[in-house]
Motif scaffolding. Sequence first.
Motif, PDB file in Angstrom:
ATOM      1  N   MET A   1      88.412  -6.941  52.917  1.00  0.00           N
ATOM      2  CA  MET A   1      88.360  -5.859  54.055  1.00  0.00           C
ATOM      3  C   MET A   1      87.278  -6.239  55.161  1.00  0.00           C
ATOM      4  SD  MET A   1      89.369  -3.017  54.926  1.00  0.00           S
ATOM      5  CE  MET A   1      89.365  -1.204  55.297  1.00  0.00           C
ATOM      6  N   PRO A   2      86.043  -6.821  54.821  1.00  0.00           N
ATOM      7  CA  PRO A   2      85.474  -7.210  55.984  1.00  0.00           C
ATOM      8  C   PRO A   2      85.878  -7.931  57.051  1.00  0.00           C
ATOM      9  CG  PRO A   2      83.980  -7.324  53.888  1.00  0.00           C
ATOM     10  CD  PRO A   2      85.394  -7.083  53.580  1.00  0.00           C
ATOM     11  N   GLU A   3      86.743  -8.896  56.596  1.00  0.00           N
ATOM     12  CA  GLU A   3      87.621  -9.992  57.260  1.00  0.00           C
ATOM     13  C   GLU A   3      88.473  -9.178  58.387  1.00  0.00           C
ATOM     14  OE1 GLU A   3      87.508 -10.573  54.008  1.00  0.00           O
ATOM     15  OE2 GLU A   3      85.889 -12.165  54.090  1.00  0.00           O
ATOM     16  N   ILE A   4      88.967  -8.278  57.820  1.00  0.00           N
ATOM     17  CA  ILE A   4      89.894  -7.180  58.509  1.00  0.00           C
ATOM     18  C   ILE A   4      89.488  -6.396  59.892  1.00  0.00           C
ATOM     19  CG2 ILE A   4      91.658  -5.342  58.455  1.00  0.00           C
ATOM     20  CD1 ILE A   4      92.498  -6.124  55.633  1.00  0.00           C
ATOM     21  N   LEU A   5      88.204  -5.979  59.306  1.00  0.00           N
ATOM     22  CA  LEU A   5      87.458  -5.058  60.335  1.00  0.00           C
ATOM     23  C   LEU A   5      86.841  -6.152  61.559  1.00  0.00           C
ATOM     24  CD1 LEU A   5      85.498  -2.885  57.928  1.00  0.00           C
ATOM     25  CD2 LEU A   5      87.405  -2.256  59.491  1.00  0.00           C
ATOM     26  N   GLU A   6      86.496  -7.297  61.038  1.00  0.00           N
ATOM     27  CA  GLU A   6      85.886  -8.481  61.950  1.00  0.00           C
ATOM     28  C   GLU A   6      87.133  -8.593  62.743  1.00  0.00           C
ATOM     29  OE1 GLU A   6      83.329 -12.109  62.276  1.00  0.00           O
ATOM     30  OE2 GLU A   6      84.212 -11.827  60.380  1.00  0.00           O
ATOM     31  N   THR A   7      88.345  -8.751  62.464  1.00  0.00           N
ATOM     32  CA  THR A   7      89.377  -9.190  62.981  1.00  0.00           C
ATOM     33  C   THR A   7      89.775  -8.240  64.151  1.00  0.00           C
ATOM     34  OG1 THR A   7      90.181 -10.727  61.309  1.00  0.00           O
ATOM     35  CG2 THR A   7      91.838 -10.304  63.097  1.00  0.00           C
ATOM     36  N   ALA A   8      89.670  -7.022  63.638  1.00  0.00           N
ATOM     37  CA  ALA A   8      90.217  -5.776  64.516  1.00  0.00           C
ATOM     38  C   ALA A   8      89.058  -5.844  65.703  1.00  0.00           C
ATOM     39  CB  ALA A   8      90.104  -4.526  63.894  1.00  0.00           C
ATOM     40  N   MET A   9      87.805  -5.838  65.361  1.00  0.00           N
ATOM     41  CA  MET A   9      86.651  -6.007  66.359  1.00  0.00           C
ATOM     42  C   MET A   9      87.142  -7.077  67.511  1.00  0.00           C
ATOM     43  SD  MET A   9      83.741  -7.904  67.561  1.00  0.00           S
ATOM     44  CE  MET A   9      83.431  -8.766  65.960  1.00  0.00           C
ATOM     45  N   LEU A  10      87.500  -8.358  67.010  1.00  0.00           N
ATOM     46  CA  LEU A  10      87.787  -9.338  67.817  1.00  0.00           C
ATOM     47  C   LEU A  10      88.934  -9.258  68.629  1.00  0.00           C
ATOM     48  CD1 LEU A  10      86.939 -12.447  65.352  1.00  0.00           C
ATOM     49  CD2 LEU A  10      85.683 -11.761  67.313  1.00  0.00           C
ATOM     50  N   VAL A  11      89.875  -8.562  67.890  1.00  0.00           N
ATOM     51  CA  VAL A  11      91.462  -8.288  68.736  1.00  0.00           C
ATOM     52  C   VAL A  11      90.977  -7.574  69.891  1.00  0.00           C
ATOM     53  CG1 VAL A  11      93.655  -7.334  68.561  1.00  0.00           C
ATOM     54  CG2 VAL A  11      92.853  -9.330  66.767  1.00  0.00           C
ATOM     55  N   CYS A  12      90.400  -6.283  69.767  1.00  0.00           N
ATOM     56  CA  CYS A  12      89.939  -5.470  70.669  1.00  0.00           C
ATOM     57  C   CYS A  12      89.146  -6.227  71.863  1.00  0.00           C
ATOM     58  CB  CYS A  12      89.157  -4.181  70.045  1.00  0.00           C
ATOM     59  SG  CYS A  12      89.910  -3.077  69.042  1.00  0.00           S
ATOM     60  N   PHE A  13      88.225  -6.836  71.352  1.00  0.00           N
ATOM     61  CA  PHE A  13      87.600  -7.730  72.441  1.00  0.00           C
ATOM     62  C   PHE A  13      88.570  -8.575  73.236  1.00  0.00           C
ATOM     63  CE2 PHE A  13      83.205  -7.122  70.271  1.00  0.00           C
ATOM     64  CZ  PHE A  13      82.803  -5.901  71.436  1.00  0.00           C
ATOM     65  N   GLY A  14      89.095  -9.343  72.560  1.00  0.00           N
ATOM     66  CA  GLY A  14      90.098 -10.476  72.795  1.00  0.00           C
ATOM     67  C   GLY A  14      91.204  -9.762  73.788  1.00  0.00           C
ATOM     68  N   LEU A  15      91.734  -8.529  73.528  1.00  0.00           N
ATOM     69  CA  LEU A  15      92.747  -8.197  74.540  1.00  0.00           C
ATOM     70  C   LEU A  15      92.103  -7.997  76.024  1.00  0.00           C
ATOM     71  CD1 LEU A  15      94.385  -5.614  72.401  1.00  0.00           C
ATOM     72  CD2 LEU A  15      95.194  -7.744  72.789  1.00  0.00           C
ATOM     73  N   SER A  16      90.980  -7.843  76.280  1.00  0.00           N
ATOM     74  CA  SER A  16      90.291  -7.470  77.552  1.00  0.00           C
ATOM     75  C   SER A  16      90.298  -8.699  78.208  1.00  0.00           C
ATOM     76  CB  SER A  16      89.169  -6.517  77.339  1.00  0.00           C
ATOM     77  OG  SER A  16      88.051  -7.372  76.604  1.00  0.00           O
ATOM     78  N   TRP A  17      89.969  -9.916  77.605  1.00  0.00           N
ATOM     79  CA  TRP A  17      89.749 -11.052  78.226  1.00  0.00           C
ATOM     80  C   TRP A  17      90.925 -11.620  78.908  1.00  0.00           C
ATOM     81  CZ3 TRP A  17      84.944 -10.637  78.721  1.00  0.00           C
ATOM     82  CH2 TRP A  17      84.143 -10.432  77.732  1.00  0.00           C
ATOM     83  N   PRO A  18      92.067 -11.554  78.785  1.00  0.00           N
ATOM     84  CA  PRO A  18      93.164 -12.103  79.632  1.00  0.00           C
ATOM     85  C   PRO A  18      93.205 -11.306  80.918  1.00  0.00           C
ATOM     86  CG  PRO A  18      93.923 -12.129  77.327  1.00  0.00           C
ATOM     87  CD  PRO A  18      92.624 -11.430  77.471  1.00  0.00           C
ATOM     88  N   ILE A  19      92.927  -9.866  80.748  1.00  0.00           N
ATOM     89  CA  ILE A  19      93.104  -8.993  81.599  1.00  0.00           C
ATOM     90  C   ILE A  19      91.926  -9.378  82.694  1.00  0.00           C
ATOM     91  CG2 ILE A  19      92.565  -6.350  82.449  1.00  0.00           C
ATOM     92  CD1 ILE A  19      94.021  -5.823  79.687  1.00  0.00           C
ATOM     93  N   SER A  20      90.800  -9.722  82.359  1.00  0.00           N
ATOM     94  CA  SER A  20      89.671 -10.012  83.156  1.00  0.00           C
ATOM     95  C   SER A  20      90.012 -11.226  83.786  1.00  0.00           C
ATOM     96  CB  SER A  20      88.325 -10.139  82.420  1.00  0.00           C
ATOM     97  OG  SER A  20      87.334 -10.589  83.069  1.00  0.00           O
ATOM     98  N   VAL A  21      90.411 -12.376  83.299  1.00  0.00           N
ATOM     99  CA  VAL A  21      90.718 -13.621  83.982  1.00  0.00           C
ATOM    100  C   VAL A  21      91.725 -13.455  84.942  1.00  0.00           C
ATOM    101  CG1 VAL A  21      92.032 -15.794  83.613  1.00  0.00           C
ATOM    102  CG2 VAL A  21      90.316 -15.086  81.856  1.00  0.00           C
ATOM    103  N   VAL A  22      93.043 -12.582  84.639  1.00  0.00           N
ATOM    104  CA  VAL A  22      94.031 -12.407  85.713  1.00  0.00           C
ATOM    105  C   VAL A  22      93.220 -11.507  87.079  1.00  0.00           C
ATOM    106  CG1 VAL A  22      96.068 -11.105  86.261  1.00  0.00           C
ATOM    107  CG2 VAL A  22      95.780 -12.493  84.197  1.00  0.00           C
ATOM    108  N   LYS A  23      92.469 -10.457  86.696  1.00  0.00           N
ATOM    109  CA  LYS A  23      91.856  -9.678  87.910  1.00  0.00           C
ATOM    110  C   LYS A  23      90.979 -10.768  88.490  1.00  0.00           C
ATOM    111  CE  LYS A  23      88.121  -7.810  87.305  1.00  0.00           C
ATOM    112  NZ  LYS A  23      86.983  -7.324  87.414  1.00  0.00           N
TER     113      LYS A  23
END
Length: 97
Positions: A1-23
Motif C-alpha cells: 500500500m505505501p508504494e501505491i500511495l507514493e506512486t499516486a503522489m508521483l503521478v500527480c506531480f508528474g502530470l504537471s511537469w509536461p504541462i510546465s515544459v510545454v508552457k
Amino acid sequence: MPEILETAMLVCFGLSWPISVVKNIKSKTAKNMSLRFILLIVVGYIAGISAKIILGSFNYVLVVYVLNLAIVSINIPVYFINKKYDKKLALYKKEAA
C-alpha cells in the motif's frame, strides 16, 4: 500500500511537469521560470531515486521517479534557451528605442 500511495503522489506531480515544459517552450521567456526551483525539484527526485536504490526497492515506483526526473530536467535547457530569447528581445527593444 505505501508504494501505491507514493506512486499516486508521483503521478500527480508528474502530470504537471509536461504541462510546465510545454508552457515554458511556448512562452519563449524565462521570466516566469526559476532555475533554482527546477534544480531543487531535480535534486529531490535524485534523492528519491537514491533512496529506492539504497533500499534495493527496484519496482514501478522507481520507474515513475526516473520518468518525472527526465521530464523536469527538460526544463533546464528550456530555461537557458528562453534566457537567450529574453536577451535578444531586450537588445531589440534597446535598439528600437
